[in-house]
Design a protein around this motif. Structure first.
Motif, PDB file in Angstrom:
ATOM      1  N   VAL A   1       1.693   3.864   1.547  1.00  0.00           N
ATOM      2  CA  VAL A   1       1.484   4.611   2.799  1.00  0.00           C
ATOM      3  C   VAL A   1       2.636   5.562   3.124  1.00  0.00           C
ATOM      4  O   VAL A   1       2.488   6.453   3.962  1.00  0.00           O
ATOM      5  CB  VAL A   1       1.294   3.645   4.000  1.00  0.00           C
TER       6      VAL A   1
ATOM      7  N   ASP B   1       5.375  -2.216   0.774  1.00  0.00           N
ATOM      8  CA  ASP B   1       4.884  -0.835   0.936  1.00  0.00           C
ATOM      9  C   ASP B   1       5.871   0.168   0.327  1.00  0.00           C
ATOM     10  O   ASP B   1       5.460   1.198  -0.231  1.00  0.00           O
ATOM     11  CB  ASP B   1       4.659  -0.511   2.429  1.00  0.00           C
TER      12      ASP B   1
ATOM     13  N   HIS C   1       3.825   5.017  -6.579  1.00  0.00           N
ATOM     14  CA  HIS C   1       2.820   6.079  -6.449  1.00  0.00           C
ATOM     15  C   HIS C   1       3.489   7.456  -6.551  1.00  0.00           C
ATOM     16  O   HIS C   1       2.983   8.365  -7.208  1.00  0.00           O
ATOM     17  CB  HIS C   1       2.098   5.940  -5.106  1.00  0.00           C
TER      18      HIS C   1
ATOM     19  N   ALA D   1       5.250   0.036  -3.431  1.00  0.00           N
ATOM     20  CA  ALA D   1       3.976   0.696  -3.785  1.00  0.00           C
ATOM     21  C   ALA D   1       4.093   2.211  -3.633  1.00  0.00           C
ATOM     22  O   ALA D   1       3.573   2.977  -4.451  1.00  0.00           O
ATOM     23  CB  ALA D   1       2.852   0.155  -2.909  1.00  0.00           C
ATOM     24  N   SER D   2       4.815   2.649  -2.589  1.00  0.00           N
ATOM     25  CA  SER D   2       4.936   4.093  -2.339  1.00  0.00           C
ATOM     26  C   SER D   2       5.829   4.760  -3.382  1.00  0.00           C
ATOM     27  O   SER D   2       5.554   5.886  -3.823  1.00  0.00           O
ATOM     28  CB  SER D   2       5.502   4.344  -0.936  1.00  0.00           C
TER      29      SER D   2
ATOM     30  N   THR E   1       0.870  -1.186   0.000  1.00  0.00           N
ATOM     31  CA  THR E   1       0.000   0.000   0.000  1.00  0.00           C
ATOM     32  C   THR E   1       0.908   1.237   0.000  1.00  0.00           C
ATOM     33  O   THR E   1       1.922   1.250   0.712  1.00  0.00           O
ATOM     34  CB  THR E   1      -0.847   0.040   1.307  1.00  0.00           C
TER      35      THR E   1
END
Ligand code: KG4
Ligand code: ZN
Length: 327
Positions: free
Chosen positions: A190, A226, A233, A229-230, A188
């Motif tokens: 985050v 994470d 993003h 994903a970060s 995710t």
């Protein structure tokens, strides 16, 4: 009927393109040969291109179901790229052109990435191009066809390079982009990584982001999933925000997203969703990363300008179509 050759980095690729139709697009990826070194080894790349190029030419001709006599031009990437690797493709092109008595179209690799969009769409001008690959990250403004104005460029690393270097830090192997994308699916976004020079419309910077990810990994307080994903993003956000800034300064009818990084589905979807424009063109996945069909499509455009030669030539030959980055 153009036979196009691409050997600028670690893919040996040959395609046959008839106007905008791709009749064949054969690709031999050297990835597994470079993997143990954690990146592309230039000397190894040249040797592997030299070993494979003739077989790939023949396969491209077979797949296209045409004879050598049907060809009208030979196109080849002349830069930017690894000098030794480029020379293998250029030598093959010179040899084919000489023996078949055909003109050569020397193509800029970056134009190849841009004109890959023609595989499924017209270019509509003025067009704003975001080109993100392992060697380049830039926004190019094309007021008209053949006019390439770089309005934003990276001051340090390219964003594909950032993916590759972070993947190495996480021991994921090479090339990093696809590995990070796979890992990111389990994580995710985050962690808020920095977005340097956010308000500067003419420059990207990715080296600080790379350092921020490195210190996060060293802290050991976040999962690799994470972090992946970060990072993904963050890069999607950076590309989108820079494109949005560019909108403020120029008229735009169409946006084109191209280069290896746009093989990333998350980044494609993110920008498609965020951009305030419906005419957004992204080449299909396999035409985003290096391939010869995009060189053939660019060559087809060059022909409209009469850009070709009957003479032998070497790396970085410039014939009519200039692109500042290549010099
Ligand atoms: O356009 P390209 O094939 O070669 C250059 O001209 O550099 O781009 C290669 C770059 C590499 O840095 C690779 O990690 C990145 O594109 N890339 C990706 C993905 N596939 C390739 N980055 C993010 N997600 C991907 N799925
Ligand atoms: Zn490329």
């Amino acid at each position: 009927m153009i036979l196009a050759i691409e050997t600028s980095c670690d893919e040996t690729s040959v395609a046959v393109v008839n106007n905008r139709n791709i009749l064949s697009n054969v690709l031999f990826s050297q990835v597994k040969h470079h993997q143990e070194f954690g990146g592309v080894v230039p000397e190894l790349a040249s040797r592997l291109h030299a070993e494979k190029i003739d077989k790939i030419v023949l396969k491209a001709m077979r797949d296209a179901s045409i004879n050598f006599n049907d060809l009208t031009h030979i196109a080849v990437t002349v830069g930017p790229g690894l000098e030794g690797a480029l020379l293998v493709g250029i030598t093959a092109a010179n040899m084919l052109a000489q023996s078949l008595q055909l003109p050569i179209i020397p193509v800029n690799h970056l134009h190849g990435h841009i004109y890959a969009a023609l595989s499924h769409s017209e270019l509509v001008f003025p067009s704003l191009i975001c080109l993100a690959s392992g060697g380049h990250t830039m926004i190019v403004y094309m007021k008209e066809n053949f006019q390439f104005e770089i309005i934003a460029n990276t001051m340090d690393d390219a964003c594909g390079e950032c993916f590759d270097k972070v993947a190495r830090m996480l021991d994921l192997g090479y090339p990093g982009g696809p590995k990070i994308e796979t890992l990111a699916k389990k994580g995710t976004p985050v962690i808020r990584f920095p977005h340097p020079i956010k308000h500067n419309p003419s420059a990207f910077s990715f080296s600080g982001l790379k350092t921020a990810v490195k210190s996060k990994i060293e802290k050991k307080d976040a999962s690799s999933e994470d972090i992946a994903a970060s990072l993904q993003h963050c890069i999607a956000t950076i590309l989108n925000e820079k494109l949005t800034l560019s909108f403020k300064n120029v008229d735009v009818e169409q946006v084109v997203l191209c280069g290896g990084v746009f093989a990333n589905q998350y980044i494609r979807d993110f920008i498609l969703h965020e951009l305030p424009l419906s005419n957004v063109v992204i080449p299909e996945l396999k035409l985003c990363t290096d391939n010869a069909a995009m060189i053939g499509l660019a060559a087809n455009e060059y022909l409209k300008k009469g850009v070709f030669t009957n003479q032998y030539f070497g790396c970085h030959t410039q014939l009519g179509l200039t692109f500042p980055e290549q010099r």
